[in-house]
Write an enzyme that holds these catalytic residues in place. Structure first.
Site, PDB file in Angstrom:
ATOM      1  N   HIS A  84      48.639   8.337 100.359  1.00 37.29           N
ATOM      2  CA  HIS A  84      49.917   9.039 100.134  1.00 37.29           C
ATOM      3  C   HIS A  84      51.073   8.331 100.846  1.00 37.29           C
ATOM      4  O   HIS A  84      50.883   7.638 101.851  1.00 37.29           O
ATOM      5  CB  HIS A  84      49.806  10.479 100.635  1.00 37.29           C
ATOM      6  N   ARG A 126      50.443  16.121 100.078  1.00 39.21           N
ATOM      7  CA  ARG A 126      50.995  14.761 100.232  1.00 39.21           C
ATOM      8  C   ARG A 126      50.287  13.774  99.299  1.00 39.21           C
ATOM      9  O   ARG A 126      50.905  12.832  98.800  1.00 39.21           O
ATOM     10  CB  ARG A 126      50.958  14.318 101.701  1.00 39.21           C
ATOM     11  N   GLU A 164      41.925  14.218 103.931  1.00 38.38           N
ATOM     12  CA  GLU A 164      41.932  13.448 105.182  1.00 38.38           C
ATOM     13  C   GLU A 164      40.779  13.935 106.064  1.00 38.38           C
ATOM     14  O   GLU A 164      40.290  15.068 105.894  1.00 38.38           O
ATOM     15  CB  GLU A 164      43.285  13.659 105.881  1.00 38.38           C
ATOM     16  N   HIS A 182      43.890   9.679 101.371  1.00 39.99           N
ATOM     17  CA  HIS A 182      44.383   9.656 102.760  1.00 39.99           C
ATOM     18  C   HIS A 182      43.822   8.449 103.523  1.00 39.99           C
ATOM     19  O   HIS A 182      42.779   7.913 103.142  1.00 39.99           O
ATOM     20  CB  HIS A 182      43.949  10.942 103.453  1.00 39.99           C
TER      21      HIS A 182
HETATM   22  O1  LIG Z   1      46.902  12.023 111.454  1.00 43.14           O
HETATM   23  C1  LIG Z   1      46.118  11.764 110.521  1.00 43.14           C
HETATM   24  O2  LIG Z   1      45.589  12.629 109.814  1.00 43.14           O
HETATM   25  C2  LIG Z   1      45.766  10.306 110.255  1.00 43.14           C
HETATM   26  C3  LIG Z   1      46.558   9.729 109.132  1.00 43.14           C
HETATM   27  O3  LIG Z   1      47.925   9.851 109.300  1.00 43.14           O
HETATM   28  O4  LIG Z   1      46.032   9.604 111.438  1.00 43.14           O
HETATM   29  P1  LIG Z   1      45.301   8.298 111.969  1.00 43.14           P
HETATM   30  O5  LIG Z   1      45.912   7.120 111.276  1.00 43.14           O
HETATM   31  O6  LIG Z   1      45.629   8.325 113.440  1.00 43.14           O
HETATM   32  O7  LIG Z   1      43.836   8.430 111.718  1.00 43.14           O
END
Ligand SMILES: O=C(O)[C@@H](CO)OP(=O)(O)O
Length: 239
Positions: A9, A60, A87, A182
């Protein structure tokens, strides 16, 4: 050759605020919308015409898919949403500022939580009102499927069965398709498709709103490139 596009996203409000997001349903920023549209325009220039689309149940990723398909003039293709493309669940870190966590716990510990393969962050308490068990979109999930936290390994454990049962058969029939998801659910897919080792996956990052075009022979990647070259990240070698 079949073409699979993986799109993270566009920039979200919490990406901008540098907060751990996980399963919280935050929206895109204006910049994130522009990234998604640009991704769609680059796919159009590359002559990409997906027959199917897959996304998560988080806005998103859903809205990034819509903006991409609008640019491709293909909003009519069948799409499917699944929580399995969400995610990773960030447990007790959800909503916390990433820099503040580094200040409190040290950069090494935060890196382990963010990028190690199988160390999940501390769990979100079951009575936290943001816990997925209170969210109607997950009402059909069994108690054992509802995460309180997830490592990348646990994320892969719920992404892979969905990919194998629902997405892979379409690719094997030669259908070009797009997955809008994600950073970490896509890192899980990259790990699986490119056969990346548990140590090496630490170094794989996905840029926001930048389509990764993968040419597949069956399910084996033979070529891969980010379409927005200025914002590309290193990719693992094709297996
Ligand atoms: O905060 C989150 O859910 C992820 C993606 O933005 O973060 P990170 O890249 O730190 O895994």
């Amino acid at each position: 050759m079949t073409r699979l596009v993986l799109t993270r996203h566009g920039q979200s409000i919490w990406n901008l605020e540098n907060r751990f997001t996980g399963w919280v349903d935050v929206d895109l920023t204006d910049k994130g919308e522009a990234q998604a549209r640009r991704g769609g325009a680059l796919l159009r220039e590359a002559g990409f015409a997906p027959e199917l689309a897959f996304t998560s149940v988080l806005k998103r990723a859903v809205r990034t898919l819509w903006l991409t398909l609008e640019e491709l003039d293909r909003v009519w293709i069948p799409d499917q949403k699944s929580w399995r493309l969400n995610e990773r669940h960030y447990g007790a870190l959800t909503g916390r500022n990433k820099q503040e966590m580094i200040d409190e716990h040290g950069a090494e510990q935060v890196k382990v939580w963010r990028r190690s393969y199988d160390t999940p962050p501390p769990p979100m308490p079951l009575d936290d009102e943001r816990h997925p068990r209170f969210d109607p979109r997950y009402a059909d999930l069994g108690a054992s499927e509802l995460p309180s936290t997830e490592s990348l390994a646990l994320t892969l454990e719920r992404v892979e069965p969905y990919f194998r049962s629902t997405i892979a058969p379409e690719l094997e029939q030669g259908r070009d398709l797009i997955i809008s998801a994600h950073g970490n659910s896509l890192r899980a897919l990259v790990k699986m498709l490119f056969k990346v080792g548990d140590e090496e996956i630490v170094h794989v990052e996905m840029p926001t709103g930048n389509p990764l075009m993968i040419e597949l022979d069956g399910l084996r990647p033979v070529e891969a490139a980010y379409l927005d070259e200025d914002r590309a990240q290193d990719l693992p070698p094709c297996p």
